[in-house]
Motif scaffolding. Structure first.
Motif, PDB file in Angstrom:
ATOM      1  N   ILE A 244       0.848  -1.204   0.000  1.00 36.39           N
ATOM      2  CA  ILE A 244       0.000   0.000   0.000  1.00 36.39           C
ATOM      3  C   ILE A 244       0.878   1.247   0.000  1.00 36.39           C
ATOM      4  CG2 ILE A 244      -1.638   1.345   1.393  1.00 36.39           C
ATOM      5  CD1 ILE A 244      -2.849  -1.371   2.271  1.00 36.39           C
ATOM      6  N   GLY A 245       1.907   1.230   0.855  1.00 38.10           N
ATOM      7  CA  GLY A 245       2.823   2.373   0.927  1.00 38.10           C
ATOM      8  C   GLY A 245       3.472   2.639  -0.425  1.00 38.10           C
ATOM      9  N   MET A 246       3.956   1.579  -1.056  1.00 36.18           N
ATOM     10  CA  MET A 246       4.657   1.736  -2.328  1.00 36.18           C
ATOM     11  C   MET A 246       3.707   2.195  -3.441  1.00 36.18           C
ATOM     12  SD  MET A 246       7.590  -1.115  -2.655  1.00 36.18           S
ATOM     13  CE  MET A 246       6.746  -2.520  -2.043  1.00 36.18           C
ATOM     14  N   LEU A 247       2.514   1.618  -3.441  1.00 33.99           N
ATOM     15  CA  LEU A 247       1.559   1.984  -4.491  1.00 33.99           C
ATOM     16  C   LEU A 247       1.090   3.427  -4.341  1.00 33.99           C
ATOM     17  CD1 LEU A 247      -0.559  -1.284  -4.746  1.00 33.99           C
ATOM     18  CD2 LEU A 247       0.795  -0.284  -6.572  1.00 33.99           C
ATOM     19  N   LEU A 248       0.863   3.831  -3.091  1.00 35.04           N
ATOM     20  CA  LEU A 248       0.441   5.221  -2.876  1.00 35.04           C
ATOM     21  C   LEU A 248       1.538   6.185  -3.301  1.00 35.04           C
ATOM     22  CD1 LEU A 248      -1.494   4.974   0.511  1.00 35.04           C
ATOM     23  CD2 LEU A 248      -2.442   5.441  -1.734  1.00 35.04           C
ATOM     24  N   ASP A 249       2.785   5.804  -3.018  1.00 31.93           N
ATOM     25  CA  ASP A 249       3.922   6.602  -3.481  1.00 31.93           C
ATOM     26  C   ASP A 249       3.924   6.680  -4.998  1.00 31.93           C
ATOM     27  OD1 ASP A 249       5.031   7.400  -1.193  1.00 31.93           O
ATOM     28  OD2 ASP A 249       6.706   5.985  -1.174  1.00 31.93           O
ATOM     29  N   MET A 250       3.719   5.523  -5.603  1.00 33.49           N
ATOM     30  CA  MET A 250       3.802   5.434  -7.054  1.00 33.49           C
ATOM     31  C   MET A 250       2.755   6.313  -7.740  1.00 33.49           C
ATOM     32  SD  MET A 250       3.482   2.066  -9.398  1.00 33.49           S
ATOM     33  CE  MET A 250       1.784   2.228  -9.808  1.00 33.49           C
ATOM     34  N   VAL A 251       1.546   6.285  -7.197  1.00 36.32           N
ATOM     35  CA  VAL A 251       0.484   7.066  -7.850  1.00 36.32           C
ATOM     36  C   VAL A 251       0.376   8.478  -7.272  1.00 36.32           C
ATOM     37  CG1 VAL A 251      -0.863   5.048  -8.534  1.00 36.32           C
ATOM     38  CG2 VAL A 251      -1.324   6.128  -6.336  1.00 36.32           C
ATOM     39  N   GLY A 252       1.301   8.796  -6.356  1.00 33.30           N
ATOM     40  CA  GLY A 252       1.351  10.167  -5.845  1.00 33.30           C
ATOM     41  C   GLY A 252       0.217  10.541  -4.931  1.00 33.30           C
ATOM     42  N   LEU A 253      -0.251   9.588  -4.149  1.00 41.33           N
ATOM     43  CA  LEU A 253      -1.384   9.891  -3.265  1.00 41.33           C
ATOM     44  C   LEU A 253      -1.044   9.692  -1.790  1.00 41.33           C
ATOM     45  CD1 LEU A 253      -4.335   8.324  -5.285  1.00 41.33           C
ATOM     46  CD2 LEU A 253      -3.872  10.728  -4.954  1.00 41.33           C
ATOM     47  N   THR A 254       0.263   9.644  -1.487  1.00 46.59           N
ATOM     48  CA  THR A 254       0.646   9.431  -0.083  1.00 46.59           C
ATOM     49  C   THR A 254       0.082  10.543   0.803  1.00 46.59           C
ATOM     50  OG1 THR A 254       2.644   8.412  -0.909  1.00 46.59           O
ATOM     51  CG2 THR A 254       2.623   8.987   1.426  1.00 46.59           C
ATOM     52  N   GLY A 255       0.128  11.760   0.301  1.00 45.28           N
ATOM     53  CA  GLY A 255      -0.365  12.897   1.084  1.00 45.28           C
ATOM     54  C   GLY A 255      -1.876  12.908   1.223  1.00 45.28           C
ATOM     55  N   SER A 256      -2.556  12.171   0.358  1.00 45.54           N
ATOM     56  CA  SER A 256      -4.025  12.146   0.423  1.00 45.54           C
ATOM     57  C   SER A 256      -4.527  10.772   0.846  1.00 45.54           C
ATOM     58  CB  SER A 256      -4.619  12.467  -0.954  1.00 45.54           C
ATOM     59  OG  SER A 256      -3.991  13.578  -1.498  1.00 45.54           O
ATOM     60  N   ALA A 257      -3.656  10.006   1.474  1.00 46.23           N
ATOM     61  CA  ALA A 257      -3.999   8.616   1.802  1.00 46.23           C
ATOM     62  C   ALA A 257      -5.172   8.519   2.759  1.00 46.23           C
ATOM     63  CB  ALA A 257      -2.786   7.920   2.403  1.00 46.23           C
ATOM     64  N   TYR A 258      -5.393   9.535   3.556  1.00 41.94           N
ATOM     65  CA  TYR A 258      -6.472   9.463   4.538  1.00 41.94           C
ATOM     66  C   TYR A 258      -7.659  10.365   4.181  1.00 41.94           C
ATOM     67  CZ  TYR A 258      -3.158   6.675   7.040  1.00 41.94           C
ATOM     68  OH  TYR A 258      -2.276   5.679   7.361  1.00 41.94           O
ATOM     69  N   ARG A 259      -7.681  10.777   2.924  1.00 45.16           N
ATOM     70  CA  ARG A 259      -8.857  11.514   2.441  1.00 45.16           C
ATOM     71  C   ARG A 259      -9.799  10.529   1.793  1.00 45.16           C
ATOM     72  NH1 ARG A 259      -7.263  16.210  -1.503  1.00 45.16           N
ATOM     73  NH2 ARG A 259      -9.360  15.931  -2.307  1.00 45.16           N
ATOM     74  N   ARG A 260     -11.088  10.746   1.970  1.00 43.23           N
ATOM     75  CA  ARG A 260     -12.046   9.801   1.380  1.00 43.23           C
ATOM     76  C   ARG A 260     -12.051   9.932  -0.136  1.00 43.23           C
ATOM     77  NH1 ARG A 260     -17.114   9.538   5.595  1.00 43.23           N
ATOM     78  NH2 ARG A 260     -15.822   8.986   7.357  1.00 43.23           N
ATOM     79  N   ILE A 261     -12.257   8.811  -0.775  1.00 44.30           N
ATOM     80  CA  ILE A 261     -12.181   8.773  -2.234  1.00 44.30           C
ATOM     81  C   ILE A 261     -13.281   9.620  -2.875  1.00 44.30           C
ATOM     82  CG2 ILE A 261     -12.516   7.182  -4.186  1.00 44.30           C
ATOM     83  CD1 ILE A 261     -10.641   5.307  -2.697  1.00 44.30           C
ATOM     84  N   GLY A 262     -14.390   9.744  -2.183  1.00 43.34           N
ATOM     85  CA  GLY A 262     -15.472  10.588  -2.680  1.00 43.34           C
ATOM     86  C   GLY A 262     -15.054  12.032  -2.844  1.00 43.34           C
TER      87      GLY A 262
END
Lengths: 509, 401
Positions: free
Chosen positions: B126-144
């Motif tokens: 999860i950590g690596m994928l979030l890094d890859m897609v550039g969403l580490t900073g928004s990891a705890y924001r709801r997808i909606g």
């Protein structure tokens, strides 16, 4: 198993974040608190607690049923409508795992809400229990003494905060009387004449009646019918008491008396036969078949109203038997006692354990409703599913009324419509369970023990003699097997899975 | 892992037909008709077609979301609804069909759980994928609350959580800005290098052209043409010569030489940079200036998805960040050249051309600004005859099926 847990966990989170859930929870809290603090009942402490328990538990059950229907339907239909299911079922998740996981998640959430709601109700009821009764408020100095004697306090402690098993009397033993009566009739008329008279009454056409009489098998059948009619007559007579006469009732299977046994109660309802009397004078004599006889209880009770009084627990014999005599002292009135009008209640458990079992009964209904919502949700839209499940819910809750209303008349020939409605309702109740059969709130309000066998019957199956109740699942070997709500829940889920398995999740965009 | 040893086809469809019916079972529309596809292990297959051509329906049958009316589909030699088959597939649908009430972290955690991944491994990925897609900073924001582009990126991350052998991407770059689209294409190239099989459905031709080994063009539910880009796009009747900038005199000399050999000159002009390349260059320059938050790592392929640890993935990114050159995807396979099978130029004409050019050479040195870029675009729009594709993919505006 891990997959089911993943879906269950996700459903749980989803439930927590759904607005409809928050709305219902707030409503539940407000209503329970409102009932707890504002309702006073009939002014007695017992009445207040009974009113609180009755309303709060009924309301909790109703609200949880509604949340279950809306939540489950919402989750399943939204998954399909918004295509969330695409990314889920394209993962290594079998469709049955999805169905089961979703169901488990909702049921788990409802279980948690139920625990919280019943916990709050319990704490509030304990708070009300500690409030003084009217008599306790009057004098503080003799509080302890009054507490012992105060009927309101005794009612609270012995009739609400207790779990009491209900015992019905044995059917009256009339065999000896019946045989004597038959013998007497045969002696008076002769067997053939007795049978001939009976057939003539049943078949007005004389020629036909003679033909029936000539047939030996028909003669046997007619004699059996005479026996049945006599049996009914004698049984009825045994349930009636003329002035100065007594009706004897025997109860078996009670717990023998012990030191800690402080509660034994008799509850009864008296019916004047062909009389408009509103008050009936009588005496109750309680007898231990092995030992002492209690002092007679002279009472004047309202007709057709439920009354009760406490009994000395030592009157129960070592074999668990107790004999009760009612002596009619009302001049010029016959008193009739129908089956179930007199019961003996004995404490067998605590209020807390009864509350847990009541919770399990409510949870069972929620499980069933969640399963039905899953079943319809996998192929119908949200509003249609809600409508269908609500109909099943109301039909199940009103099952007793519906079945009574469509019962075939005994005295007249049923019309085509009556036949149609009767068998239609019978068919419906093969699938829809009787949700009102065991009421959790009624049991708690009256302090009635919810036996494990009751739970087993509701969850799994009931075996009983045929014809005693409708809604049977199948009938075999002279024994009626009625599927419990739990078993129906399982079947509903399996059907839901079978539909979902063949369901195409995508369509034309 | 690749396809089964005895069967090199990862996806095989035989006479695949899908007819949608209405409530009364009357035939409503035939979305796919007698489709025969063989998608081989390790290839990037592009399924092209206008809206309503049956691309998505085909993919949904491959995924087991729809059942074929006729014909058969197998994935890794088994039914698409087989749980073991599904464990090897990653799927990015055409839109974000993710739970809006979950945040990115929870979303990936949920899908990771469905693959039965242990907690530690799930966290790592999860950590690596979030890094890859550039969403580490928004990891705890709801997808909606995410923008469409962010939703596509988290969608891609969920499709990769299991390091799939077969990745099915339905309109992968729709709703993405050019930078994210470029990263997507790099990722596809990287996954292809690792031997993964990819099926890409799109009507954005440039996306497909950049990454696909083979394409099939669907129209009205039927496969109209199929083949490698090389076969489909080569223009054997034309020759392109690329040189440094020529002055007018040299151009005239070239024309004269070609005229002598009866060759018609269609055009002589300076090649233009692609708008995508220009955009990427400017944004990347800005990024290097403002190295903040996630942008530092954004685009780096997750370690568990790389061909060889560290090196190749980084190489792709470094090349991307290198500057004005347009990117040539790093691949072991020979890159499909835009003009791959050009006929060998006639040496006589070339020699003559060279000598005349020398004579006509202007004494003026070329300025830096006018010097063409040392590397040229691998494929240029001018060089590719799109008439076939354009004709076939000319949509009627109807919705995609």
């Amino acid at each position: 198993m891990r997959n089911i847990w993943a879906v269950t966990r996700q459903t749980f989170i989803q439930c927590l974040r759904t607005r409809i859930m928050v709305v219902f929870c707030v409503l539940l809290v407000v209503c329970v608190l409102g009932i707890g603090f504002k309702m006073t009942g009939d002014g007695t402490l017992k009445g207040r607690i009974q009113t609180f328990l009755s309303y709060s538990i009924s309301l909790t059950q109703l609200l949880l049923c509604l949340i279950t229907i809306f939540l489950t339907t919402g989750i399943i239909t939204a998954d399909i409508r918004h295509k969330y299911v695409f990314t889920v079922v394209s993962k290594p998740l079998a469709r049955w795992q999805y169905v089961l996981g979703r169901w488990c998640g909702v049921v788990g959430m409802m279980g948690l809400l139920l625990v919280m709601a019943l916990g709050s109700i319990y704490l509030l009821s304990q708070h009300i229990r500690k409030q003084p009764t009217r008599i306790e408020r009057k004098s503080v100095s003799s509080l302890m003494q009054r507490k012992k004697m105060d009927p309101d306090r005794l009612g609270v402690e012995n009739e609400i905060f207790a779990a009491r098993e209900t015992y019905l009397p044995e059917p009256p033993n009339i065999e000896k009387t019946l045989q004597q009566k038959i013998k007497q009739l045969i002696e008076e008329k002769g067997k053939d004449n007795l049978i001939r008279d009976y057939i003539k009454k049943m078949v007005p056409d004389e020629a036909k009646a003679e033909k029936v009489f000539d047939h030996p098998k028909m003669r046997q059948k007619a004699f059996r019918e005479i026996e049945l009619v006599l049996r009914e007559q004698i049984t009825e007579e045994a349930r009636q008491a003329q002035t100065g006469k007594a009706i004897g009732l025997t109860f078996t299977g009670l717990k023998p008396a012990s030191a800690d046994e402080s509660l034994l109660q008799i509850r009864y309802k008296l019916n004047p036969f062909k009389s408009s009397k509103t008050t009936l004078a009588g005496a109750w004599q309680i007898v231990n078949p092995d030992g002492p006889t209690g002092p007679p209880q002279y009472r004047s009770d309202s007709a057709k109203m439920t009354s009760s009084f406490m009994l000395d627990p030592r009157l129960v014999s070592k074999e668990g038997r107790l004999t009760v005599f009612y002596i009619n002292l009302q001049p010029g009135t016959i008193v009739k006692i129908q089956p179930g009008d007199v019961v003996v209640l004995q404490r067998v458990g605590s209020f807390e354990s009864n509350l847990v079992r009541a919770g399990l009964l409510i949870l069972l209904r929620l499980m069933f409703l969640a399963a039905v919502s899953v079943l319809f949700g996998v192929f119908l839209s949200f509003p249609i599913t809600c409508l269908a499940v609500m109909m099943i819910f109301t039909t199940g809750m009103a099952s007793g009324f519906i079945q009574d209303a469509t019962r075939l008349p005994k005295k007249t020939e049923p019309s085509t419509f009556e036949y149609f409605s009767h068998y239609l309702v019978k068919g419906i109740f093969v699938a829809v369970p009787t949700l009102s059969r065991t009421s959790a709130s009624d049991s708690l309000v009256d302090g009635e023990y919810i036996a494990p066998k009751t739970l087993l019957r509701e969850y799994l199956v009931t075996f009983k003699q045929p014809g005693t109740d409708s809604g049977r699942f199948w009938q075999t070997m002279g024994l009626e097997i009625q599927a419990g709500i739990g078993l129906r829940t399982l079947l509903t889920l399996v059907i839901g899975w079978l539909i979902f398995r063949r369901r195409e999740l995508a369509g034309i965009n | 892992m690749s396809a089964d040893k005895n069967n090199d086809d990862v996806v095989r469809t035989t006479g695949l037909t899908k007819v949608f019916r209405d409530f009364w079972l009357r035939e409503k529309v035939t979305a796919v008709q007698s489709l025969d596809l063989n998608i081989r292990s390790g290839e990037v297959y592009g399924l092209l077609g206008p809206n309503g051509s049956g691309k998505s329906t085909t993919l949904k049958m491959i995924l087991g979301l729809l059942y074929p009316t006729r014909g058969r589909v197998t994935v890794f030699g088994a039914s698409p609804s087989d749980v073991r088959t599904k464990a090897r597939i990653g799927f990015l649908p055409e839109e974000s069909y993710l739970y809006p009430f979950l945040d990115a972290n929870e979303t990936l955690d949920y899908y990771g759980r469905l693959f039965g991944q242990p907690r530690k491994e799930r966290k790592r990925r999860i950590g690596m994928l979030l890094d890859m897609v550039g969403l580490t900073g928004s990891a705890y924001r709801r997808i909606g609350e995410y923008s469409k582009g962010m939703q596509r990126r988290i969608g891609m991350a969920q499709a990769l959580i299991n390091d799939p052998d077969l990745l099915i991407l339905d309109e992968p770059t729709s709703g993405m800005d050019p930078l994210a689209a470029r990263q997507f294409k790099d990722l596809i190239t990287e996954l292809s290098r690792r031997g993964k099989t990819l099926i890409l459905s799109s009507h954005l031709l440039a996306d497909t052209e950049d990454v696909c080994d083979r394409v099939g063009i669907l129209f009205a539910g039927q496969l109209r043409t199929e083949g490698t880009l090389e076969d489909l796009l080569s223009q054997a009747s034309l020759t392109q010569i690329v040189t440094e900038r020529l002055d007018d005199a040299t151009r005239d000399a070239v024309r004269r030489v070609l005229a002598k050999s009866d060759t018609q000159v269609i055009s002589i002009e300076s090649p233009k940079d692609k708008l995508e390349a220009l955009f990427l260059r400017i944004v990347r320059q800005a990024q290097t200036r403002y190295r903040t938050a996630d942008s530092v790592k954004t685009g780096e392929v997750a370690q568990f998805l790389r061909a060889s640890p560290e090196e190749t993935g980084r190489k792709v990114i470094e090349e991307l960040l290198a500057g004005p050159e347009t990117v040539t995807p790093v691949t072991d396979k020979p890159p499909p050249s835009p003009l791959p099978s050009q006929p060998k130029p006639d040496s006589g004409v070339i020699a003559e051309l060279m000598s005349e050019a020398e004579e006509a050479k202007s004494p003026l040195p070329q300025s830096e600004a006018t010097r063409p870029t040392p590397k040229i675009e691998r494929r240029t729009d001018e060089a590719v005859d799109r008439s076939v594709i354009d004709e076939l993919t000319h949509g009627d505006g109807s919705e995609d099926r």
